[in-house]
Design a protein around this motif. Structure first.
Motif, PDB file in Angstrom:
ATOM      1  N   ALA A  35     -19.648  16.035 -34.190  1.00 12.55           N
ATOM      2  CA  ALA A  35     -19.473  14.663 -33.693  1.00 12.55           C
ATOM      3  C   ALA A  35     -19.299  14.646 -32.184  1.00 12.55           C
ATOM      4  N   VAL A  36     -18.494  15.579 -31.662  1.00 15.01           N
ATOM      5  CA  VAL A  36     -18.287  15.636 -30.210  1.00 15.01           C
ATOM      6  C   VAL A  36     -19.600  15.985 -29.511  1.00 15.01           C
ATOM      7  N   GLY A  37     -20.379  16.896 -30.136  1.00 15.20           N
ATOM      8  CA  GLY A  37     -21.668  17.256 -29.552  1.00 15.20           C
ATOM      9  C   GLY A  37     -22.630  16.084 -29.518  1.00 15.20           C
ATOM     10  N   VAL A  38     -22.621  15.252 -30.580  1.00 14.96           N
ATOM     11  CA  VAL A  38     -23.494  14.075 -30.597  1.00 14.96           C
ATOM     12  C   VAL A  38     -23.119  13.097 -29.490  1.00 14.96           C
ATOM     13  N   ILE A  39     -21.797  12.885 -29.301  1.00 11.86           N
ATOM     14  CA  ILE A  39     -21.348  11.986 -28.229  1.00 11.86           C
ATOM     15  C   ILE A  39     -21.773  12.530 -26.875  1.00 11.86           C
ATOM     16  N   ALA A  40     -21.586  13.838 -26.680  1.00 11.37           N
ATOM     17  CA  ALA A  40     -21.981  14.443 -25.407  1.00 11.37           C
ATOM     18  C   ALA A  40     -23.482  14.330 -25.192  1.00 11.37           C
ATOM     19  N   LEU A  41     -24.256  14.565 -26.262  1.00 12.68           N
ATOM     20  CA  LEU A  41     -25.706  14.480 -26.143  1.00 12.68           C
ATOM     21  C   LEU A  41     -26.158  13.061 -25.832  1.00 12.68           C
ATOM     22  N   LEU A  42     -25.549  12.074 -26.479  1.00  9.06           N
ATOM     23  CA  LEU A  42     -25.907  10.681 -26.185  1.00  9.06           C
ATOM     24  C   LEU A  42     -25.543  10.307 -24.759  1.00  9.06           C
ATOM     25  N   SER A  43     -24.400  10.795 -24.285  1.00  5.93           N
ATOM     26  CA  SER A  43     -24.006  10.515 -22.909  1.00  5.93           C
ATOM     27  C   SER A  43     -25.020  11.084 -21.920  1.00  5.93           C
ATOM     28  N   VAL A  44     -25.433  12.329 -22.159  1.00  7.33           N
ATOM     29  CA  VAL A  44     -26.442  12.950 -21.291  1.00  7.33           C
ATOM     30  C   VAL A  44     -27.752  12.172 -21.362  1.00  7.33           C
ATOM     31  N   ALA A  45     -28.130  11.730 -22.567  1.00  5.66           N
ATOM     32  CA  ALA A  45     -29.379  10.982 -22.723  1.00  5.66           C
ATOM     33  C   ALA A  45     -29.317   9.657 -21.972  1.00  5.66           C
ATOM     34  N   PHE A  46     -28.199   8.928 -22.107  1.00  3.04           N
ATOM     35  CA  PHE A  46     -28.054   7.662 -21.383  1.00  3.04           C
ATOM     36  C   PHE A  46     -28.103   7.887 -19.870  1.00  3.04           C
ATOM     37  N   SER A  47     -27.409   8.929 -19.411  1.00  7.12           N
ATOM     38  CA  SER A  47     -27.354   9.199 -17.965  1.00  7.12           C
ATOM     39  C   SER A  47     -28.720   9.605 -17.433  1.00  7.12           C
ATOM     40  N   ALA A  48     -29.404  10.496 -18.167  1.00  2.32           N
ATOM     41  CA  ALA A  48     -30.723  10.944 -17.722  1.00  2.32           C
ATOM     42  C   ALA A  48     -31.711   9.778 -17.708  1.00  2.32           C
ATOM     43  N   TYR A  49     -31.648   8.935 -18.749  1.00  8.33           N
ATOM     44  CA  TYR A  49     -32.539   7.774 -18.782  1.00  8.33           C
ATOM     45  C   TYR A  49     -32.228   6.822 -17.624  1.00  8.33           C
ATOM     46  N   GLY A  50     -30.944   6.647 -17.343  1.00  8.09           N
ATOM     47  CA  GLY A  50     -30.574   5.785 -16.226  1.00  8.09           C
ATOM     48  C   GLY A  50     -31.095   6.286 -14.901  1.00  8.09           C
ATOM     49  N   VAL A  51     -30.995   7.600 -14.669  1.00  6.67           N
ATOM     50  CA  VAL A  51     -31.528   8.178 -13.424  1.00  6.67           C
ATOM     51  C   VAL A  51     -33.036   7.970 -13.351  1.00  6.67           C
ATOM     52  N   TRP A  52     -33.724   8.245 -14.463  1.00  6.63           N
ATOM     53  CA  TRP A  52     -35.178   8.049 -14.468  1.00  6.63           C
ATOM     54  C   TRP A  52     -35.530   6.585 -14.236  1.00  6.63           C
ATOM     55  N   TRP A  53     -34.806   5.688 -14.870  1.00  6.35           N
ATOM     56  CA  TRP A  53     -35.104   4.259 -14.752  1.00  6.35           C
ATOM     57  C   TRP A  53     -34.913   3.775 -13.309  1.00  6.35           C
ATOM     58  N   LEU A  54     -33.912   4.304 -12.622  1.00  7.23           N
ATOM     59  CA  LEU A  54     -33.660   3.905 -11.244  1.00  7.23           C
ATOM     60  C   LEU A  54     -34.693   4.474 -10.285  1.00  7.23           C
ATOM     61  N   LEU A  55     -35.166   5.685 -10.542  1.00  3.49           N
ATOM     62  CA  LEU A  55     -36.061   6.362  -9.607  1.00  3.49           C
ATOM     63  C   LEU A  55     -37.534   6.147  -9.915  1.00  3.49           C
ATOM     64  N   ARG A  56     -37.854   5.481 -10.997  1.00  2.00           N
ATOM     65  CA  ARG A  56     -39.255   5.270 -11.343  1.00  2.00           C
ATOM     66  C   ARG A  56     -39.914   4.349 -10.329  1.00  2.00           C
ATOM     67  N   SER A  57     -41.233   4.371 -10.315  1.00  2.00           N
ATOM     68  CA  SER A  57     -41.988   3.579  -9.350  1.00  2.00           C
ATOM     69  C   SER A  57     -42.196   2.133  -9.776  1.00  2.00           C
ATOM     70  N   ALA A  58     -41.904   1.798 -11.018  1.00  5.88           N
ATOM     71  CA  ALA A  58     -42.101   0.424 -11.502  1.00  5.88           C
ATOM     72  C   ALA A  58     -41.146  -0.531 -10.789  1.00  5.88           C
ATOM     73  N   PRO A  59     -41.497  -1.809 -10.695  1.00 10.52           N
ATOM     74  CA  PRO A  59     -40.620  -2.784 -10.037  1.00 10.52           C
ATOM     75  C   PRO A  59     -39.254  -2.859 -10.701  1.00 10.52           C
ATOM     76  N   PHE A  60     -38.231  -3.015  -9.893  1.00 10.99           N
ATOM     77  CA  PHE A  60     -36.856  -3.095 -10.400  1.00 10.99           C
ATOM     78  C   PHE A  60     -36.623  -4.483 -10.987  1.00 10.99           C
ATOM     79  N   LYS A  61     -36.071  -4.529 -12.213  1.00 15.30           N
ATOM     80  CA  LYS A  61     -35.803  -5.796 -12.886  1.00 15.30           C
ATOM     81  C   LYS A  61     -34.307  -5.918 -13.144  1.00 15.30           C
TER      82      LYS A  61
END
Length: 441
Positions: free
Chosen positions: A102-128
């Protein structure tokens, strides 16, 4: 009856606006910017800071600054990418089986949310902004639910160590909200985390431990203080840099206007003053021709300068100089142009225009002062840059005794200096003049 729209908040301190609204308040940084902020005259630090933190128009929105402001969110997201897995590995070192999944799943989801957030901010698409709001809502919900999930999934003995994982997530989320939405939002999340922590403690240990929940808040307040301090430093530094940039831009624009006057109106007036034929009728015709040509050039500068520059920018350097040679030929100067084979893509448009304008001034100096109607212009690659040599065999002059001329110091040297280049003028009486221009690729 429709309700009246709220009046924009005007005159609010930039510092207060920044702390209340977070990084998006950087979009107001160019409003109400006093000239004293960018004044290079030495003043006391606190006085300059008070000017920087002065009033802004909160209704003002600079689109470029608003888009750039989102990148501050990358820092807390990257923090979570390292801190959350680190806390999970510490937990694994002491608790191999109880609740590890369970702790590993929470950690993995946190990493996934953070990584997606970094990608979403740095992508070339227009910011919404609406998309950003949805992501923040999901992230906050996950942050608040994760300690409850941990409490329901691990044993009482492992609960305290397991809670380090959602604690790191919470710290990162508080920093994130403080930076992107302001201190009130960070405080709101910290306050919301208190009852959640009490609930998780009750579920995980069977009793409510207020001291345990309160014990995390010094570190959380430290995170908020650090994020708020970083926000202030970024905001004040950005506003100061903008003030200097605006001031220097105005000075550069003024210098460019001076050069344009020198290269157009002043050149024509000097040509008229130098005189020519003794025939009054022919002289009147020549003056009218110069006046008409000058009127057309000034009108283009006033009405369509940017369009003219864009059109010129579509041609490579060799064609720019060829057009310049044809222009000079109409005024009586024969220019021999020798251009080596160049990779046109290596030289930026700004530097090409600076070279063209400096060559024009050098050729006009030849036409006015050298006593010759011939000049050779050679273009070649040299020292990881492009060199242009303008050579005439006219009367020449002594650089040591010649007065400092606006044409050399401003129209030639200053132009090249603005784009990182250099200009060397070599001359001696009776031996002609050589002007060497160089810009890096």
């Amino acid at each position: 009856m429709a309700s009246e729209a709220p009046q924009p908040e005007r005159g609010a301190s930039f510092l207060v606006t920044l702390l209340r609204r977070g990084a998006p308040a950087l979009a107001t940084a160019t409003s109400e910017l006093a000239d004293e902020v960018g004044d290079p005259t030495p003043v006391r630090a606190l006085r300059r800071i008070s000017k920087i933190a002065g009033p802004v128009d909160s209704a003002h929105r600079d689109g470029l600054l608003l888009r750039a402001a989102r990148y501050v969110a990358v820092v807390p997201l990257v923090y979570r990418l390292f801190a959350v897995p680190g806390a999970f590995f510490v937990f694994l070192a002491t608790h191999h089986g109880s609740g590890a999944f369970a702790v590993g799943v929470i950690a993995l989801l946190s990493v996934a949310f953070s990584a997606y957030g970094v990608w979403w901010l740095l992508r070339s698409a227009p910011f919404k902004p609406r998309g950003a709001a949805r992501l923040i809502v999901v992230d906050v919900a996950f942050t608040l639910l994760s300690p409850v999930i941990i409490a329901l999934s691990v044993s009482h003995e492992a609960y305290a160590d397991a809670l380090l994982v959602p604690a790191k997530q919470l710290f990162g989320e508080v920093a994130l909200l403080t930076l992107v939405l302001g201190i009130p939002s960070g405080l709101a999340l910290a306050a919301a985390g208190f009852p959640v922590r009490l609930l998780a403690t009750w579920l995980g240990t069977g009793h409510v431990d207020v001291s345990d929940a309160v014990g995390t808040y010094p570190a959380m307040l430290g995170v908020m203080f650090t994020a708020g301090g970083a926000l202030v430093m970024i905001g004040l530094g950005t506003r100061l840099a903008l003030a200097y940039g605006i001031r220097n831009g105005r000075l550069a624009e003024r210098a460019q206007q001076h050069r344009q006057l020198h290269d157009t109106v002043l050149q024509t007036l000097e040509a008229i003053a130098l005189g020519g034929t003794e025939d009054p009728a022919r002289r009147l015709t020549e003056v009218r021709r110069l006046a008409r040509a000058q009127a057309m050039e000034v009108r283009q500068l006033i009405e369509n300068a940017s369009a003219d520059r864009a059109e010129a920018g579509s041609r490579p350097l060799g064609e720019k100089l060829a057009a310049l040679a044809a222009e000079m030929a109409r005024d009586g100067l024969r220019a021999q142009l020798v251009v080596a084979e160049l990779d046109e893509d290596t030289l930026s448009e700004v530097r090409q225009i600076a070279i063209r304008d400096a060559v024009r001034e050098a050729m006009r100096n030849t036409m006015k002062h050298a006593g010759t109607d011939k000049v050779v212009v050679r273009v070649e690659e040299r020292d990881r840059g492009i060199a242009v040599i303008i050579r005439d065999h006219g009367t020449g002059f002594s650089p040591d005794t010649a007065p400092a001329g606006f044409g050399i110091s401003e129209s030639i040297t200053a132009r090249l200096g603005e784009v990182g280049g250099t200009a060397l003028v070599e001359s001696s009486p009776g031996s002609g003049t050589r002007v060497t221009l160089w810009v890096p690729c």
